[in-house]
Design a protein around this motif. Sequence first.
Motif, short mmCIF file in Angstrom:
data_model
loop_
_atom_site.label_atom_id
_atom_site.label_comp_id
_atom_site.label_asym_id
_atom_site.label_seq_id
_atom_site.Cartn_x
_atom_site.Cartn_y
_atom_site.Cartn_z
N ILE A 120 32.95 38.72 67.16
CA ILE A 120 31.54 38.99 67.43
C ILE A 120 31.27 38.78 68.90
O ILE A 120 31.61 37.72 69.45
CB ILE A 120 30.62 38.08 66.58
N VAL A 121 30.68 39.76 69.55
CA VAL A 121 30.24 39.63 70.94
C VAL A 121 28.72 39.50 70.92
O VAL A 121 28.02 40.43 70.51
CB VAL A 121 30.68 40.83 71.79
N ALA A 122 28.21 38.34 71.33
CA ALA A 122 26.79 38.03 71.24
C ALA A 122 26.14 38.14 72.63
O ALA A 122 26.58 37.47 73.57
CB ALA A 122 26.58 36.63 70.68
N LEU A 123 25.11 38.97 72.74
CA LEU A 123 24.45 39.25 74.01
C LEU A 123 23.03 38.67 73.98
O LEU A 123 22.18 39.14 73.22
CB LEU A 123 24.41 40.75 74.27
N HIS A 124 22.79 37.68 74.82
CA HIS A 124 21.50 36.99 74.85
C HIS A 124 20.42 37.86 75.49
O HIS A 124 20.68 38.89 76.11
CB HIS A 124 21.63 35.68 75.64
N GLY A 125 19.17 37.41 75.34
CA GLY A 125 18.03 38.13 75.90
C GLY A 125 17.70 37.70 77.31
O GLY A 125 18.54 37.13 78.02
N GLY A 126 16.46 37.96 77.73
CA GLY A 126 16.04 37.66 79.09
C GLY A 126 15.66 36.19 79.27
O GLY A 126 15.35 35.48 78.30
N THR A 127 15.66 35.74 80.50
CA THR A 127 15.27 34.38 80.93
C THR A 127 16.00 33.27 80.18
O THR A 127 15.47 32.19 79.99
CB THR A 127 13.75 34.17 80.80
N THR A 128 17.23 33.54 79.76
CA THR A 128 18.06 32.51 79.15
C THR A 128 19.51 32.81 79.51
O THR A 128 19.79 33.67 80.32
CB THR A 128 17.84 32.46 77.63
N THR A 129 20.42 32.09 78.91
CA THR A 129 21.85 32.33 79.11
C THR A 129 22.51 32.38 77.73
O THR A 129 21.83 32.36 76.70
CB THR A 129 22.50 31.20 79.92
N SER A 130 23.82 32.38 77.73
CA SER A 130 24.55 32.38 76.47
C SER A 130 24.27 31.14 75.65
O SER A 130 24.53 31.11 74.43
CB SER A 130 26.06 32.48 76.74
N ALA A 131 23.68 30.09 76.25
CA ALA A 131 23.31 28.88 75.51
C ALA A 131 22.31 29.20 74.41
O ALA A 131 22.14 28.39 73.48
CB ALA A 131 22.73 27.84 76.46
N TYR A 132 21.66 30.34 74.48
CA TYR A 132 20.76 30.77 73.41
C TYR A 132 21.48 30.77 72.07
O TYR A 132 20.87 30.50 71.02
CB TYR A 132 20.23 32.18 73.73
N PHE A 133 22.76 31.08 72.07
CA PHE A 133 23.52 31.16 70.82
C PHE A 133 24.25 29.85 70.48
O PHE A 133 24.99 29.80 69.50
CB PHE A 133 24.53 32.31 70.90
N ASP A 134 24.03 28.81 71.29
CA ASP A 134 24.63 27.50 71.00
C ASP A 134 23.75 26.43 71.64
O ASP A 134 24.15 25.75 72.57
CB ASP A 134 26.06 27.41 71.52
N HIS A 135 22.53 26.31 71.15
CA HIS A 135 21.53 25.43 71.78
C HIS A 135 22.02 23.99 71.80
O HIS A 135 22.46 23.46 70.79
CB HIS A 135 20.20 25.52 71.03
#
Length: 304
Positions: free
Chosen positions: A38-53
């Motif tokens: 799975i390649v997870a693409l985060h949204g705006g004004t955040t980073t990849s940490a969105y998927f691992d808070h």
Amino acid sequence: MTSLEPELTTAVRRQVVDVHGVPASALVAEVPRPQAVIVALHGGTTTSAYFDHPGHPRLSLLRTAAAAGFTVLAPDRPGYGSSAGHEDHMRTPDQRTDFAYGVVEALLKDRERGVGVFLWAHSAGSELALRMASDPRAGELLGVELAGMGRVHHPRAVRAMEEWRSDPIRTRPSLRQALWYPPQAYPPDVHGGQCIGAASPAYEGHREGWQEDLIRMAARVAVPVHITLAEHEQVWINGPEGLSDLASLFTGSPRVVLHEQAGAGHNTSVGRTALAYHLHVLAFVEECALGVPALPAERGRRDG
């Protein structure tokens, strides 16, 4: 800590790869012999940490998907993370698409891919996912998840954007409220983007022609598509109307599945119902990996 959280302890590590002289960072949760990647693409004004808070393993897509047997790559999108400051290399959509494909290939270089790659995108990340999925290089893709995107903005977001254009400093909180509504949908230390916020690259403020691009690219997507909108979405028109409107564009997809995530706000992967959302879409990823054909009602269905 709940009883499930100890099971979501797959190691998540940060990796930086070189793509044509530009450093590209990503969070990676790798499993042996993955079913798929799975390649997870985060949204705006955040980073990849969105998927691992930080501090919330139960909300983590990376940890949940790894527990289900998937390797997850969560790159920082072009202009975020390690590639911030290198925007000269990614001014155009084609450059950003090339860069994203380069990042994925570099991260997968010595890793098992299972039966293929699934794109999972949130909000502004959905633009990049669509560009990748409609590209000639999309042959290995198993499917796509698009969350928190649409064609028509919610009235609350329209008002907030109009206020922001007239007075960016004083009215910026209105935009934040639309993005993070309602507060009770998120843990207190998550609401508002705490610990995961990041400055957006300049290109994200310029999306001329996006509606035309969206229609053109969606029609070229030839893999199964899953679309999620939150029950309390305040950025895009939601509910059956918003879901069916977006689904109608994917005329070349063999399967389009629509989902309204109960209890969620715009940021579905960091809300209280994140685990429920992730498990729901992971079921779709598993079906794509197994090559399960669409149900009769899903073949060519575009009306939700």
